[in-house]
Write a protein that holds these residues in place. Structure first.
Motif, PDB file in Angstrom:
ATOM      1  N   THR A 141       0.831  -1.199   0.000  1.00 39.65           N
ATOM      2  CA  THR A 141       0.000   0.000   0.000  1.00 39.65           C
ATOM      3  C   THR A 141       0.867   1.250   0.000  1.00 39.65           C
TER       4      THR A 141
ATOM      5  N   SER B  46      -0.512   3.966   1.422  1.00 43.58           N
ATOM      6  CA  SER B  46      -1.207   4.755   2.437  1.00 43.58           C
ATOM      7  C   SER B  46      -0.222   5.430   3.386  1.00 43.58           C
TER       8      SER B  46
ATOM      9  N   PHE C  33     -10.728   5.010   2.764  1.00 43.27           N
ATOM     10  CA  PHE C  33     -10.025   4.018   1.966  1.00 43.27           C
ATOM     11  C   PHE C  33     -11.046   3.039   1.415  1.00 43.27           C
TER      12      PHE C  33
END
Length: 250
Positions: free
Chosen positions: A33, A35, A139
């Motif tokens: 990810t 993120s 998300f």
């Protein structure tokens, strides 16, 4: 308590699939990810970074195409914020955190109590990931998100959820495995259709109790608003300090 929270932050980042330690900082990355809430750094308690230390930390993010970002308890490393600001970092947020200890924990009883389940199947993990995606709106649900939840559960942490009437997930929370005597409760989220029914209090109490059973002396969390703060305080959490979030824009 700030030193315990910061020590936990260091230990928790060291569990990431990719770890970089440089100049008094620990940076944890997950290649699955981009993120910024998963890929970030934190200082060692009492760290006193130089300008070169900060530059090396920035480069660890840049080579991965990620925004340099840190989360930490400032009272545990007071020299860090000035060093980061000198390099151009700015404050994203300052969040208060709450702490619960075994003698303060209050388990919901009677009609206020909801059964909290532990995920056991792939379908459970997918349902929890989807519910938290809907609860936070930050998300998208994904196979990677469900896999991260499974890693938390299988890595000594805990995931708990309240089932919806259709067998899915009404709301859930996660708790990282204890380190340095404490654990972080995070991701407490309830789908909008099930809010106001005691879901958050039930999962918070259940996971907090589970961490105490595993030897944690305290559990801490951050809250997003006064409504959630009141829920946590009813379970036994109380204010103890703040955490600072800083990042560096391009």
């Amino acid at each position: 308590m700030g030193t315990d929270v910061q020590g936990f932050a260091v230990a928790n980042l060291r569990r990431r699939p990719v770890l970089i330690e440089t100049g008094g900082f620990v940076a944890g990355f997950d290649p699955g990810t981009t993120s910024p809430y998963i890929n970030y750094a934190t200082p060692l308690p009492a760290a006193r970074p130089t300008a070169r230390d900060v530059r090396e930390l920035i480069e660890a993010f840049r080579v991965r195409g990620l925004k340099p970002r840190l989360e930490f308890a400032p009272d545990a490393a007071p020299a860090v914020e000035p060093a980061l600001r000198a390099a151009g970092f700015t404050v994203e947020a300052v969040h208060a955190y709450l702490v619960c200890t075994p003698e303060r924990l209050t388990i919901p009883r009677g009609t206020a109590a909801l059964p909290v389940a532990v995920p056991a199947t792939d379908e459970d993990y997918r349902a929890i990931d989807a519910a938290l995606s809907e609860a936070f709106g930050e998300f998208a649900a994904s196979p990677e998100g469900a896999d991260r939840l499974r890693r938390v559960q299988e890595g000594g942490g805990a995931v708990g959820f309240v089932r919806a009437p259709d067998g899915g997930c009404a709301g859930a929370a996660t708790c990282s495995a204890p380190a340095v005597g404490t654990a972080e409760l995070a991701g407490v989220g309830t789908r909008p259709a099930f809010r106001g029914r005691g879901v958050a209090a039930s999962v918070t109490a259940a996971l907090t109790e589970a961490m105490f059973a595993r030897g944690a002396r305290s559990v801490w969390l951050e809250y997003s608003g006064e409504g959630s703060r009141r829920v946590y305080e009813r379970v036994g959490y109380e204010p103890r300090g703040t955490r600072l979030y800083l990042s560096l824009d391009d």
